[in-house]
Design a protein around this motif. Sequence first.
Motif, short mmCIF file in Angstrom:
data_model
loop_
_atom_site.label_atom_id
_atom_site.label_comp_id
_atom_site.label_asym_id
_atom_site.label_seq_id
_atom_site.Cartn_x
_atom_site.Cartn_y
_atom_site.Cartn_z
N LYS A 26 51.32 36.32 67.67
CA LYS A 26 51.33 35.21 68.46
C LYS A 26 49.93 34.88 69.01
CE LYS A 26 56.09 36.66 70.21
NZ LYS A 26 56.83 37.26 71.15
N ASP A 27 49.25 35.84 68.95
CA ASP A 27 47.70 35.46 69.28
C ASP A 27 47.03 34.65 68.57
OD1 ASP A 27 47.48 37.51 67.58
OD2 ASP A 27 45.77 38.59 68.61
N LEU A 28 47.41 34.54 67.43
CA LEU A 28 46.46 33.70 66.51
C LEU A 28 46.73 32.04 66.73
CD1 LEU A 28 47.31 35.12 63.07
CD2 LEU A 28 45.23 35.43 64.63
N GLN A 29 45.51 31.35 66.79
CA GLN A 29 45.67 30.08 67.29
C GLN A 29 44.92 29.07 66.17
OE1 GLN A 29 43.50 31.51 69.98
NE2 GLN A 29 45.18 31.88 71.53
N LEU A 30 44.14 29.48 65.22
CA LEU A 30 43.52 28.74 64.31
C LEU A 30 43.72 29.01 63.04
CD1 LEU A 30 39.86 28.96 65.93
CD2 LEU A 30 41.54 27.23 66.29
N ILE A 31 43.69 28.10 61.98
CA ILE A 31 43.93 28.20 60.72
C ILE A 31 42.67 27.50 59.61
CG2 ILE A 31 45.35 26.28 60.47
CD1 ILE A 31 47.17 27.70 58.50
N GLY A 32 42.50 27.88 58.64
CA GLY A 32 41.82 27.48 57.49
C GLY A 32 42.23 27.83 56.20
N VAL A 33 42.50 26.95 55.36
CA VAL A 33 43.20 27.08 54.08
C VAL A 33 42.19 26.71 52.97
CG1 VAL A 33 44.90 26.73 52.45
CG2 VAL A 33 45.53 26.77 54.94
N GLY A 34 41.98 27.57 51.89
CA GLY A 34 41.03 27.12 50.88
C GLY A 34 41.92 27.25 49.59
N HIS A 35 41.55 26.51 48.56
CA HIS A 35 42.24 26.34 47.35
C HIS A 35 41.32 26.20 46.34
CE1 HIS A 35 45.15 23.82 44.58
NE2 HIS A 35 45.47 25.08 44.28
N SER A 72 59.41 27.31 63.19
CA SER A 72 60.96 27.45 62.77
C SER A 72 61.01 29.21 63.33
CB SER A 72 61.11 27.56 61.41
OG SER A 72 60.63 28.60 60.80
N SER A 73 60.00 29.62 63.60
CA SER A 73 60.16 31.14 64.26
C SER A 73 59.78 31.03 65.82
CB SER A 73 59.11 32.13 63.62
OG SER A 73 59.40 32.33 62.16
N GLY A 74 59.68 29.87 66.32
CA GLY A 74 59.61 29.70 67.79
C GLY A 74 58.02 29.92 68.25
N LEU A 75 57.06 29.86 67.35
CA LEU A 75 55.90 30.08 67.79
C LEU A 75 55.07 28.62 67.51
CD1 LEU A 75 54.95 33.10 65.39
CD2 LEU A 75 55.12 33.14 67.86
N PRO A 76 53.84 28.37 68.19
CA PRO A 76 53.08 27.24 68.43
C PRO A 76 52.31 27.03 66.90
CG PRO A 76 52.13 28.70 69.86
CD PRO A 76 53.38 29.58 69.24
N ALA A 77 52.31 25.95 66.90
CA ALA A 77 51.26 25.60 65.41
C ALA A 77 50.02 25.85 65.55
CB ALA A 77 51.42 24.12 65.05
N ASN A 127 52.52 26.04 59.28
CA ASN A 127 52.96 25.70 60.74
C ASN A 127 54.29 25.36 60.62
OD1 ASN A 127 50.62 25.93 62.35
ND2 ASN A 127 49.66 23.97 61.55
N GLU A 128 55.12 24.74 60.03
CA GLU A 128 56.41 24.69 59.69
C GLU A 128 56.96 26.05 59.83
OE1 GLU A 128 57.91 22.39 56.72
OE2 GLU A 128 56.26 20.75 56.86
N TYR A 129 56.76 26.98 59.19
CA TYR A 129 57.29 28.38 59.06
C TYR A 129 56.92 28.96 60.66
CZ TYR A 129 58.09 33.31 58.16
OH TYR A 129 58.28 34.56 58.24
N ARG A 130 55.93 28.83 61.23
CA ARG A 130 55.61 29.24 62.50
C ARG A 130 56.61 28.47 63.80
NH1 ARG A 130 51.26 32.45 64.35
NH2 ARG A 130 50.98 31.05 66.25
#
Length: 178
Positions: free
Chosen positions: A151-160, A70-75, A65-68
């Motif tokens: 730009k059209d992506l809105q959701l995230i999930g991360v697995g480790h 910094s690129s002017g995109l929403p989290a 999200n920080e990367y997004r």
Amino acid sequence: MKKTVYLKIMGLFAATLVPVLCWTVLTYAEHTQNAEALDRFAQVKGKDHFTPVRCSERKMASQLNEYRRSSGLPALRPDWDLFRLARMSAEDMASGQISAVKKSDIGRRLNHLGYRNRRVSVVTVRSSLSDKSVPAVWQESPHAQQLIKQKDLQLIGVGHSVNNHEQVWVILLSTDQG
């Protein structure tokens, strides 16, 4: 007579000491377990509920999200179902059950959960066991950067997940609606 008095005193001493020791051990165990849980889990608000997410997963989502930003995109908003599917996929990769995460499998699983017509993107990252912090290896991949910047992506999930040789990260990105 002296032996009987001595045995009574020792019995009272043991009857007092054993419960105190048990209480101390149980309190210590509960405290240790709570501290470990706080280290491993953080609450991330999903669409309708709260659920446990590992700190490493939360940190990776924050890094993306920080990367997004910094690129002017929403989290991207965290989604528990995506986190759960990402973790299951990371564990499957780490155990050798699968060698790659297929978008079609993720899409099918999301359909079973009631997520219809969602576009899903998958980013997988492998890093060394010696990496103690969240890896930024994904930043070296132009393909991963393109996916994360959509730009059209809105959701995230991360697995480790971790095996004997490496750490495996699965990042799922999704549209909110089809």
